[in-house]
Design an enzyme around this catalytic site. Structure first.
Site, PDB file in Angstrom:
ATOM      1  N   ASN A 140      19.712   8.869  39.428  1.00 45.10           N
ATOM      2  CA  ASN A 140      18.713   9.915  39.200  1.00 45.10           C
ATOM      3  C   ASN A 140      18.545  10.836  40.406  1.00 45.10           C
ATOM      4  O   ASN A 140      18.537  10.373  41.538  1.00 45.10           O
ATOM      5  CB  ASN A 140      17.365   9.274  38.867  1.00 45.10           C
ATOM      6  N   LYS A 186      -8.979  20.104  57.257  1.00 49.05           N
ATOM      7  CA  LYS A 186      -7.850  19.484  57.948  1.00 49.05           C
ATOM      8  C   LYS A 186      -6.861  18.743  57.044  1.00 49.05           C
ATOM      9  O   LYS A 186      -5.647  18.954  57.157  1.00 49.05           O
ATOM     10  CB  LYS A 186      -8.350  18.554  59.042  1.00 49.05           C
ATOM     11  N   GLN A 226     -14.935  20.917  58.227  1.00 48.94           N
ATOM     12  CA  GLN A 226     -14.180  19.726  58.633  1.00 48.94           C
ATOM     13  C   GLN A 226     -13.162  19.343  57.547  1.00 48.94           C
ATOM     14  O   GLN A 226     -12.135  18.740  57.830  1.00 48.94           O
ATOM     15  CB  GLN A 226     -15.164  18.576  58.865  1.00 48.94           C
ATOM     16  N   THR A 236      20.504  34.404  32.425  1.00 44.30           N
ATOM     17  CA  THR A 236      19.166  34.960  32.218  1.00 44.30           C
ATOM     18  C   THR A 236      18.644  34.225  30.992  1.00 44.30           C
ATOM     19  O   THR A 236      19.416  33.916  30.076  1.00 44.30           O
ATOM     20  CB  THR A 236      19.173  36.486  31.963  1.00 44.30           C
ATOM     21  N   HIS A 237      17.373  33.904  30.995  1.00 42.16           N
ATOM     22  CA  HIS A 237      16.771  33.087  29.921  1.00 42.16           C
ATOM     23  C   HIS A 237      17.482  31.736  29.775  1.00 42.16           C
ATOM     24  O   HIS A 237      17.514  31.162  28.699  1.00 42.16           O
ATOM     25  CB  HIS A 237      16.787  33.807  28.567  1.00 42.16           C
ATOM     26  N   SER A 289      18.017   3.149  38.230  1.00 43.82           N
ATOM     27  CA  SER A 289      16.957   2.760  37.302  1.00 43.82           C
ATOM     28  C   SER A 289      16.837   1.249  37.294  1.00 43.82           C
ATOM     29  O   SER A 289      17.831   0.538  37.451  1.00 43.82           O
ATOM     30  CB  SER A 289      17.304   3.268  35.905  1.00 43.82           C
ATOM     31  N   SER A 327     -14.323  11.882  60.888  1.00 45.42           N
ATOM     32  CA  SER A 327     -13.039  12.525  60.594  1.00 45.42           C
ATOM     33  C   SER A 327     -11.938  11.987  61.500  1.00 45.42           C
ATOM     34  O   SER A 327     -10.793  12.410  61.413  1.00 45.42           O
ATOM     35  CB  SER A 327     -13.156  14.040  60.774  1.00 45.42           C
ATOM     36  N   ASN A 352     -17.561  23.204  67.896  1.00 48.43           N
ATOM     37  CA  ASN A 352     -17.161  24.228  66.912  1.00 48.43           C
ATOM     38  C   ASN A 352     -15.984  25.069  67.404  1.00 48.43           C
ATOM     39  O   ASN A 352     -15.032  25.322  66.668  1.00 48.43           O
ATOM     40  CB  ASN A 352     -18.349  25.149  66.592  1.00 48.43           C
ATOM     41  N   TYR A 410     -20.405  28.434  61.696  1.00 50.32           N
ATOM     42  CA  TYR A 410     -19.812  27.132  61.395  1.00 50.32           C
ATOM     43  C   TYR A 410     -20.673  26.344  60.402  1.00 50.32           C
ATOM     44  O   TYR A 410     -21.892  26.351  60.469  1.00 50.32           O
ATOM     45  CB  TYR A 410     -19.650  26.304  62.691  1.00 50.32           C
ATOM     46  N   LYS A 441      22.316   4.502  35.458  1.00 44.45           N
ATOM     47  CA  LYS A 441      21.579   5.682  35.923  1.00 44.45           C
ATOM     48  C   LYS A 441      21.743   5.999  37.415  1.00 44.45           C
ATOM     49  O   LYS A 441      21.755   5.115  38.248  1.00 44.45           O
ATOM     50  CB  LYS A 441      20.066   5.513  35.642  1.00 44.45           C
TER      51      LYS A 441
END
Ligand code: ARG
Length: 472
Positions: A286, A326, A323, A156-157, A278, A24, A111, A318, A284
């Site tokens: 973006n 993380k 592990q 709304t909506h 683009s 790790s 641990n 444990y 463009k």
């Protein structure tokens, strides 16, 4: 791979693939500072309690300090030749001072060591995130202050509903981020607990002093149960959940920034510095940054689910599965940190098209509720007033006009209570400023909300930099 610190009971060497599979260090090496900080505190505690000598402790502490500096200067490579960061540092220590280095791991296990490292790391990360949330909140308040005179259609909506102050809309996000702040603060309190000394799972038989270690590392308390200490990950799940909720808020705002910068809305223009072009369409520009904020929300949700799934079937205490906690946690920390930093920088540079917003604020019959309210003020029951206003809207749609373009005579054909003052009543600022209910969009209410927010921000102390204890 370097010599294994646990090789004693093994006859055969570890399979190469297993070494790679179980390592790790390529991601937990970012915990080197916390690992050393924890080791120094542990070592001093061992000496305080007479478990090792003060001379031995001083040699170990001094060498750990040198290792820390060497890692920071890039002189020590923390690569996959080591299993994890704990082994890497301990191997380096014994390589430098021989047998004495082997005394550091007395009365602890990896641990509880990883449990401590993660709590130290999360304590810092959560505090940084809390400060960034506050930064975004103050940006929103500043914008709200500047834009008190800017009106927009409230939706709304995603249909035009009623006119509101743009500042009121911004302050809605202030509130959401305020709750996010509280959630992180809450989670920080549960993170800020010291697990070192629980060892493998059962505690230790040495006369250690965990409270001493806790004080040394600036933890307000020691974890109550050694089994819980090495297997608990709920504070990480809580963090990932808070991060997911925060990103959901960011994503909603990002979505609005994207649609508001479209030609159809044209409410805002995001600064060039936060957009890209683009490769095929020369015209463009973006809104990639808010799009990616929206997009990255997905991985932060995923990290929460990764952790919940990881933990759900694990027997106490444990298990190596842990592990795997993380990378999702680091990813959520990094994504949230980068997103908030960028959001705080991008927001003040957005150009707001006040005229366009104001034009749209009155389109789509956003004054219809107030037309009904006008009649209610003249003793017409609300349901009836609602129906009449609806019929007037229908009439306007058929004749291709807005409500305020109707003449008084026309209005009177729908109800005799209409009078000359109806037009002032339907003025956009009258509509807004009548909404004086708690948390409403009236200018005075929004000003109060801004003032409250400023007080809240001023009285909020920075969260980071509170816990820096490393002995150099
Ligand atoms: N790298 C391990 C982890 O992250 C450290 C603890 C290892 N403990 C063990 N018994 N193998 O969880």
């Amino acid at each position: 791979m370097a010599e294994k610190l646990w090789k004693g009971r093994f006859e055969q060497p570890t399979d190469k693939l297993v070494e790679e599979y179980t390592a790790s260090v390529h991601y937990d090496s970012r915990l080197y500072r916390h690992d050393i900080e924890g080791s120094i505190a542990h070592c001093r505690m061992l000496a305080e309690c007479g478990i090792i000598s003060h001379d031995e402790a001083s040699l170990i502490v001094q060498t750990l300090g040198e290792i820390l500096r060497d890692i920071e200067r890039g002189k020590i490579e923390l690569d996959s030749s080591q299993e994890d960061i704990h082994m890497a540092i301990e191997n380096e220590l014994t390589a430098r001072i021989g047998e004495t280095g082997g005394k550091l791991h007395t009365a602890r296990s990896r641990n509880d060591q990883i449990a401590l490292d993660m709590r130290l790391f999360m304590r810092e990360s959560i505090a940084t995130i809390m400060d960034l949330v506050r930064l975004v909140q103050s940006t929103l308040v500043e914008m709200a202050q500047i834009h008190l005179g800017t009106v927009m259609p409230g939706f709304t909506h995603l249909q035009h509903a009623q006119p509101i102050l743009f500042s009121h809309h911004l302050m809605a996000y202030y509130e959401m981020f305020g709750r996010d702040f509280e959630r992180f603060k809450d989670c920080l309190a549960r993170t800020d607990v010291m697990p070192l000394g629980s060892a493998a799972l059962a505690g230790v038989a040495f006369p250690t002093d965990m409270n001493w270690t806790a004080r040394r590392l600036g933890f307000p308390r020691v974890i109550a149960n050694s089994i819980d200490a090495v297997s608990d990950r709920d504070y990480l799940i809580e963090f990932c959940s808070n991060a997911a909720i925060l990103m959901m808020h960011v994503s909603r705002m990002a979505e609005e920034l994207v649609i508001w910068s479209s030609a159809e809305f044209a409410f805002i223009e995001i600064s060039d510095a936060f957009c890209t072009g683009s490769s095929i369409m020369p015209q463009k520009k973006n809104p990639d940054v808010p799009e990616l904020m929206r997009g990255k929300t997905g991985r932060v949700y995923g990290n929460l689910f990764a952790l919940l799934t990881l933990a759900k079937g694990l027997p106490l205490a444990y298990n190596r599965d842990l592990q795997e906690d993380k990378e999702p946690v680091f990813d959520s920390v990094d994504t949230v940190t980068a997103t908030l930093r960028l959001l705080g920088k991008m927001l003040p540079q957005i150009r707001i098209s006040r005229d366009r917003m104001a034009e749209m604020a009155v389109q789509g019959f956003t004054a219809a509720t107030d037309l009904a309210d006008y009649l209610v003020g003249r003793e017409v029951p609300f349901r009836k007033a609602h129906h009449i206003a609806g019929r007037i809207v229908q009439h306007c749609i058929q004749t291709g006009r807005e409500l305020t373009q109707c003449s008084l005579d026309e209005l009177k054909t729908f109800h005799k209570a209409f009078d000359e003052d109806v037009f002032a009543f339907l003025d956009v600022f009258s509509i807004i400023d009548r909404r004086l209910s708690v948390g409403g969009t009236a200018t005075v209410r929004v000003k109060e909300a801004i003032a409250r927010a400023k007080m809240e921000l001023e009285s909020s102390e920075p969260s980071s930099k509170k816990n820096t204890t490393t002995e150099k």
